[in-house]
Design a protein around this motif. Structure first.
Motif, mmCIF file in Angstrom:
data_model
loop_
_atom_site.group_PDB
_atom_site.id
_atom_site.type_symbol
_atom_site.label_atom_id
_atom_site.label_comp_id
_atom_site.label_asym_id
_atom_site.label_seq_id
_atom_site.Cartn_x
_atom_site.Cartn_y
_atom_site.Cartn_z
ATOM 1 N N PRO A 29 0.805 -1.239 0.000
ATOM 2 C CA PRO A 29 0.000 0.000 0.000
ATOM 3 C C PRO A 29 0.832 1.281 0.000
ATOM 4 C CG PRO A 29 -0.146 -1.122 2.121
ATOM 5 C CD PRO A 29 0.569 -2.050 1.203
ATOM 6 N N LEU A 33 -1.881 3.367 -5.165
ATOM 7 C CA LEU A 33 -3.086 4.087 -4.721
ATOM 8 C C LEU A 33 -4.278 3.529 -5.492
ATOM 9 C CD1 LEU A 33 -1.913 7.833 -4.694
ATOM 10 C CD2 LEU A 33 -2.729 6.558 -2.700
ATOM 11 N N ILE A 35 -8.138 4.103 -7.017
ATOM 12 C CA ILE A 35 -9.001 5.200 -7.484
ATOM 13 C C ILE A 35 -10.352 4.618 -7.918
ATOM 14 C CG2 ILE A 35 -9.193 7.121 -9.130
ATOM 15 C CD1 ILE A 35 -6.145 6.953 -9.504
ATOM 16 N N GLU A 40 -12.062 9.455 -7.683
ATOM 17 C CA GLU A 40 -11.668 9.795 -6.302
ATOM 18 C C GLU A 40 -10.749 8.721 -5.723
ATOM 19 O OE1 GLU A 40 -14.923 10.528 -3.703
ATOM 20 O OE2 GLU A 40 -15.358 12.466 -4.603
ATOM 21 N N LEU A 41 -9.806 9.165 -4.893
ATOM 22 C CA LEU A 41 -8.962 8.185 -4.206
ATOM 23 C C LEU A 41 -9.789 7.486 -3.145
ATOM 24 C CD1 LEU A 41 -5.572 10.043 -3.578
ATOM 25 C CD2 LEU A 41 -6.215 8.586 -5.464
ATOM 26 N N THR A 43 -9.748 4.801 0.348
ATOM 27 C CA THR A 43 -8.876 4.303 1.430
ATOM 28 C C THR A 43 -9.006 2.776 1.584
ATOM 29 O OG1 THR A 43 -10.630 4.897 2.979
ATOM 30 C CG2 THR A 43 -8.818 6.445 2.760
ATOM 31 N N SER A 44 -8.112 2.207 2.366
ATOM 32 C CA SER A 44 -7.995 0.743 2.458
ATOM 33 C C SER A 44 -9.244 0.042 3.011
ATOM 34 C CB SER A 44 -6.784 0.387 3.324
ATOM 35 O OG SER A 44 -6.964 0.903 4.620
ATOM 36 N N ASP A 45 -10.039 0.760 3.825
ATOM 37 C CA ASP A 45 -11.222 0.117 4.413
ATOM 38 C C ASP A 45 -12.459 0.202 3.514
ATOM 39 O OD1 ASP A 45 -11.470 2.867 4.659
ATOM 40 O OD2 ASP A 45 -12.578 2.753 6.537
ATOM 41 N N ILE A 57 -3.020 2.438 -9.207
ATOM 42 C CA ILE A 57 -1.844 2.966 -9.912
ATOM 43 C C ILE A 57 -0.590 2.900 -9.035
ATOM 44 C CG2 ILE A 57 -3.142 4.492 -11.480
ATOM 45 C CD1 ILE A 57 -1.995 6.775 -9.609
ATOM 46 N N ARG A 58 0.512 2.645 -9.711
ATOM 47 C CA ARG A 58 1.805 2.601 -9.045
ATOM 48 C C ARG A 58 2.317 4.025 -8.898
ATOM 49 N NH1 ARG A 58 6.171 -0.937 -8.283
ATOM 50 N NH2 ARG A 58 8.117 0.201 -8.424
ATOM 51 N N VAL A 59 2.806 4.375 -7.724
ATOM 52 C CA VAL A 59 3.225 5.764 -7.521
ATOM 53 C C VAL A 59 4.746 5.929 -7.392
ATOM 54 C CG1 VAL A 59 1.048 6.425 -6.454
ATOM 55 C CG2 VAL A 59 2.908 5.621 -5.004
ATOM 56 N N MET B 1 -13.362 5.060 6.490
ATOM 57 C CA MET B 1 -12.363 5.834 7.225
ATOM 58 C C MET B 1 -12.744 7.318 7.188
ATOM 59 S SD MET B 1 -8.317 5.201 6.674
ATOM 60 C CE MET B 1 -8.414 3.408 6.752
ATOM 61 N N ALA B 10 -12.772 10.121 4.305
ATOM 62 C CA ALA B 10 -11.358 10.369 3.964
ATOM 63 C C ALA B 10 -11.073 9.831 2.569
ATOM 64 C CB ALA B 10 -10.462 9.686 4.978
ATOM 65 N N GLN B 11 -10.128 10.486 1.893
ATOM 66 C CA GLN B 11 -9.706 9.981 0.571
ATOM 67 C C GLN B 11 -8.297 9.409 0.616
ATOM 68 O OE1 GLN B 11 -10.137 11.798 -3.229
ATOM 69 N NE2 GLN B 11 -12.035 12.809 -2.697
ATOM 70 N N GLU B 13 -5.112 7.879 3.281
ATOM 71 C CA GLU B 13 -4.667 7.437 4.596
ATOM 72 C C GLU B 13 -3.165 7.693 4.661
ATOM 73 O OE1 GLU B 13 -5.554 3.306 4.699
ATOM 74 O OE2 GLU B 13 -4.971 3.064 6.779
ATOM 75 N N LYS B 58 4.740 13.378 -12.041
ATOM 76 C CA LYS B 58 3.914 13.911 -10.937
ATOM 77 C C LYS B 58 4.679 14.866 -10.019
ATOM 78 C CE LYS B 58 4.910 10.051 -7.835
ATOM 79 N NZ LYS B 58 6.188 9.745 -8.505
ATOM 80 N N GLU B 203 6.354 9.763 -2.254
ATOM 81 C CA GLU B 203 5.837 9.724 -3.632
ATOM 82 C C GLU B 203 4.326 9.487 -3.607
ATOM 83 O OE1 GLU B 203 9.108 7.002 -5.695
ATOM 84 O OE2 GLU B 203 8.094 8.412 -6.982
ATOM 85 N N ARG B 204 3.884 8.682 -2.642
ATOM 86 C CA ARG B 204 2.463 8.369 -2.522
ATOM 87 C C ARG B 204 1.662 9.641 -2.207
ATOM 88 N NH1 ARG B 204 -0.800 6.850 1.541
ATOM 89 N NH2 ARG B 204 -2.422 5.309 1.095
ATOM 90 N N ALA B 207 1.716 11.836 -5.392
ATOM 91 C CA ALA B 207 0.808 11.290 -6.415
ATOM 92 C C ALA B 207 -0.644 11.567 -6.011
ATOM 93 C CB ALA B 207 1.036 9.792 -6.579
ATOM 94 N N TYR B 219 2.446 8.747 -16.542
ATOM 95 C CA TYR B 219 2.541 7.616 -15.614
ATOM 96 C C TYR B 219 3.722 6.721 -15.982
ATOM 97 C CZ TYR B 219 -2.161 8.442 -13.707
ATOM 98 O OH TYR B 219 -3.251 8.979 -13.073
#
Lengths: 63, 319
Positions: A29, A33, A35, A40-41, A43-45, A57-59, B1, B10-11, B13, B58, B203-204, B207, B219
């Motif tokens: 994680p 990320l 999307i 919209e981004l 979250t993990s939950d 996507i790989r960041v 979250m 939240a968007q 974490e 980015k 980076e996270r 991004a 990308y």
């Protein structure tokens, strides 16, 4: 559900959290990320429904 | 979250800070962090004219966007390396960014100047592409900045880049590199001050900010970065980060605070700068350690030495 990652598509037939999807796909994680379809981004939950599409996507870049 | 600040969804974490944030509160968090880094390390002041090195990725696009938002005077410089397909796509991203956000971006084309792209140049110079790319980028950015009256050169290096570099240098006991890695490199005669305002952001996080702001970036990776050792170091650090959030930040902050110890180690063995006193290149007049700087050595191989000396500024265009 349809998950687009690194130019390929993975399919899952049941609802799952983003965290579970990352675990199945063996993704760190810190490096990816997620999307939602509306851009919209998420979250993990967050539960991704069986009929949803998401993109991962790989960041982390080189150099 | 839920967002730690306002309680809405939240968007993102941020496990390294033990919080989750909504879009708007993440923007506040991110911009505050950049401003705090700039102020704490005295990277930029309000009267500076900042040149931002942009690549279409980015980090650099987010950097010029944030610096402009924070009120700093800044313009971008994009270097087209002549990598078939990749360079056209990354230049297009910069062009669109410049149009959408109304920021000036200049460009320098390696192919236009040398008559060929980075791959052919590195083949002819018998050096790897990343090394030649570094020589060209450093020279062009610095020279453009000096001659167009910028006072600072800002790059999008982030926490992952910086911690991976420090980690790699420690693994190799490379004290010279450990001592050289800085968030701020002061200016010298004909050398622009260089700063890295994103050094404490992952980076996270960058991004996330870029995506939430709707900034369209490239990308895909530079095709020559595949297999780069820096990626191995980044992966290793991210494995630790996953198990122990905040490791990269603690490591890099600790590194900055304790960097002085590496200087002492070099001095005890031998003074690295003793035989490497800087002088001015006989062709272009910029700083070097030899008669000719590395850029002029490449230019000589491609019969462009006179162009470097006489009309270099004619090779820059507004995107």
């Amino acid at each position: 559900m349809q998950v687009e990652i690194d130019g390929r598509i993975e399919y899952f037939d049941k609802a799952m959290t983003v965290k579970e999807i990352f675990k199945i796909l063996n993704l760190n994680p810190e490096v990816y990320l997620a999307i939602s379809e509306n851009g919209e981004l998420i979250t993990s939950d967050r539960i991704v429904k069986a009929d949803e599409k998401i993109k991962i996507i790989r960041v982390v870049s080189g150099g | 979250m839920k967002c730690k600040i306002c309680g809405s969804n939240a968007q993102i974490e941020l496990r390294n800070h033990n919080i989750a944030l909504c879009r708007d509160d993440f923007f506040v968090f991110f911009e505050k962090r950049v401003k705090k880094t700039i102020e704490k390390y005295k990277l930029i002041n309000s009267s500076d004219k900042v040149l931002v090195a942009i690549s279409g990725g980015k980090d650099s696009l987010a950097l010029i966007y944030v610096l402009n938002k924070l009120g700093y005077i800044c313009e971008g410089l994009y270097i087209n390396l002549g990598i078939s397909g990749y360079s056209e796509r990354s230049e297009e991203k910069c062009k669109k960014f410049s149009e959408i956000f109304g920021l000036n971006v200049y460009t320098f084309s390696v192919t236009n100047f040398f008559g060929t792209g980075i791959f052919e140049i590195s083949r002819k110079m018998k050096r790897n592409s990343c090394s030649v790319c570094g020589i060209i980028k450093r020279y062009v950015m610095n020279r453009f900045g000096v001659e167009w009256n910028f006072s600072v050169l800002a790059t999008g290096h982030n926490l992952d880049d910086e911690s991976a570099q420090a980690f790699g240098s420690i693994l190799n006991f490379d004290f010279t590199r450990l001592q050289k890695e800085k968030i701020l490199l002061p200016s010298k005669d004909k050398v622009l001050k260089k700063v890295k305002p994103f050094s404490l952001l992952t980076e996270r996080e960058i991004a996330g900010y870029t995506i939430m702001k709707g900034i369209d970036y490239i990308y895909e990776e530079c095709p020559y970065s595949k297999g780069a050792t820096s990626l191995t170091y980044k992966s290793a650090l991210n494995l630790v980060e996953e198990k122990s959030p905040g490791t990269k930040l603690r490591f890099f902050k600790g590194f900055i605070e304790n960097q002085g110890i590496f200087k002492n180690l070099i001095d005890e063995n031998k003074n690295i700068d003793k035989d490497n006193e800087s002088k001015y290149c006989v062709n272009c007049g910029y700083l070097t350690y030899r008669e000719n700087c590395n850029f002029c050595l490449i230019a000589e191989r491609f019969s462009r030495k006179d162009e470097v000396r006489l009309d270099f500024s004619n090779y820059f265009y507004k995107l």
